[in-house]
Design a protein around this motif. Structure first.
Motif, mmCIF file in Angstrom:
data_model
loop_
_atom_site.group_PDB
_atom_site.id
_atom_site.type_symbol
_atom_site.label_atom_id
_atom_site.label_comp_id
_atom_site.label_asym_id
_atom_site.label_seq_id
_atom_site.Cartn_x
_atom_site.Cartn_y
_atom_site.Cartn_z
ATOM 1 N N SER A 4 5.223 7.364 3.256
ATOM 2 C CA SER A 4 4.333 6.375 2.661
ATOM 3 C C SER A 4 3.834 6.931 1.338
ATOM 4 C CB SER A 4 3.118 6.071 3.543
ATOM 5 O OG SER A 4 2.260 5.162 2.862
ATOM 6 N N GLY A 5 4.036 6.145 0.294
ATOM 7 C CA GLY A 5 3.411 6.471 -0.969
ATOM 8 C C GLY A 5 1.929 6.153 -0.874
ATOM 9 N N MET A 6 1.152 6.717 -1.768
ATOM 10 C CA MET A 6 -0.292 6.472 -1.763
ATOM 11 C C MET A 6 -0.805 6.402 -3.196
ATOM 12 S SD MET A 6 -1.516 9.036 1.302
ATOM 13 C CE MET A 6 -0.709 10.464 0.584
ATOM 14 N N TRP A 7 -1.537 5.344 -3.455
ATOM 15 C CA TRP A 7 -2.232 5.161 -4.728
ATOM 16 C C TRP A 7 -3.717 5.111 -4.435
ATOM 17 C CZ3 TRP A 7 0.616 5.562 -8.972
ATOM 18 C CH2 TRP A 7 1.969 5.227 -8.920
ATOM 19 N N PHE A 8 -4.505 5.774 -5.248
ATOM 20 C CA PHE A 8 -5.955 5.735 -5.115
ATOM 21 C C PHE A 8 -6.496 4.974 -6.313
ATOM 22 C CE2 PHE A 8 -4.492 9.225 -2.602
ATOM 23 C CZ PHE A 8 -5.224 9.082 -1.438
ATOM 24 N N LEU A 9 -7.231 3.899 -6.035
ATOM 25 C CA LEU A 9 -7.698 2.986 -7.076
ATOM 26 C C LEU A 9 -9.153 2.633 -6.855
ATOM 27 C CD1 LEU A 9 -4.700 0.619 -6.436
ATOM 28 C CD2 LEU A 9 -4.891 2.042 -8.460
ATOM 29 N N THR A 10 -9.785 2.192 -7.916
ATOM 30 C CA THR A 10 -11.120 1.618 -7.811
ATOM 31 C C THR A 10 -11.080 0.260 -8.478
ATOM 32 O OG1 THR A 10 -12.141 3.806 -7.879
ATOM 33 C CG2 THR A 10 -13.566 1.921 -8.353
ATOM 34 N N LYS A 11 -11.503 -0.758 -7.744
ATOM 35 C CA LYS A 11 -11.565 -2.122 -8.263
ATOM 36 C C LYS A 11 -12.955 -2.663 -8.001
ATOM 37 C CE LYS A 11 -6.653 -2.995 -7.533
ATOM 38 N NZ LYS A 11 -5.667 -3.754 -6.754
#
Length: 139
Positions: free
Chosen positions: A58-65
């Motif tokens: 699993s790829g993982m992206w960490f974001l803030t929206k």
């Protein structure tokens, strides 16, 4: 027993066969080029192993929206077919949720293709709710 761990950036090329299974119309060359670019954009990937054999990713992206705050987006989640239905995906997602919490995430979002009914059922079983449509336009 299965083990789950981050795949070091310098070894991420081992996920290319999985990405090819997910995107059979894309060449390995294109997938490799995109992976290199993604790594420069702080992409992370976790692997599930059966002893020394990589059986899931699993790829993982960490974001803030603004509407959800800091969150994780699992991306290109894939378990080899012979390991599906054995609880491997659930183990992987539990690891991802704990990792995300350790990085200050409060939620998780993801995309699932419209025609992927099996995937939709999996995500609903993991507690995800369908809240929006994902649109795309090539420019």
């Amino acid at each position: 027993m299965y083990s789950i761990q981050l795949i070091p950036k310098e070894k991420l090329e081992i996920i290319l066969p999985f990405l090819k299974l997910l995107s059979p119309k894309r060449s390995i060359k294109t997938l490799h080029e995109r992976l290199i670019e993604m790594i420069s954009e702080k992409y992370e990937c976790v692997g599930v192993y059966d002893q020394d054999k990589l059986i899931g990713i699993s790829g993982m992206w960490f974001l803030t929206k603004y509407y959800i705050g800091k969150h994780i987006e699992p991306d290109n989640v894939f378990i080899l077919p012979e390991y599906q239905g054995k609880g491997v995906g659930k183990l992987l997602m539990n690891w991802i949720f704990e990792y995300a919490k350790s990085k200050g995430c409060k939620a998780s979002e993801l995309n699932c293709y419209i025609n992927n009914k099996k995937g939709q059922k999996f995500w609903e079983n993991q507690g995800y709710e369908l809240i929006a449509y994902h649109y795309q336009k090539k420019i």
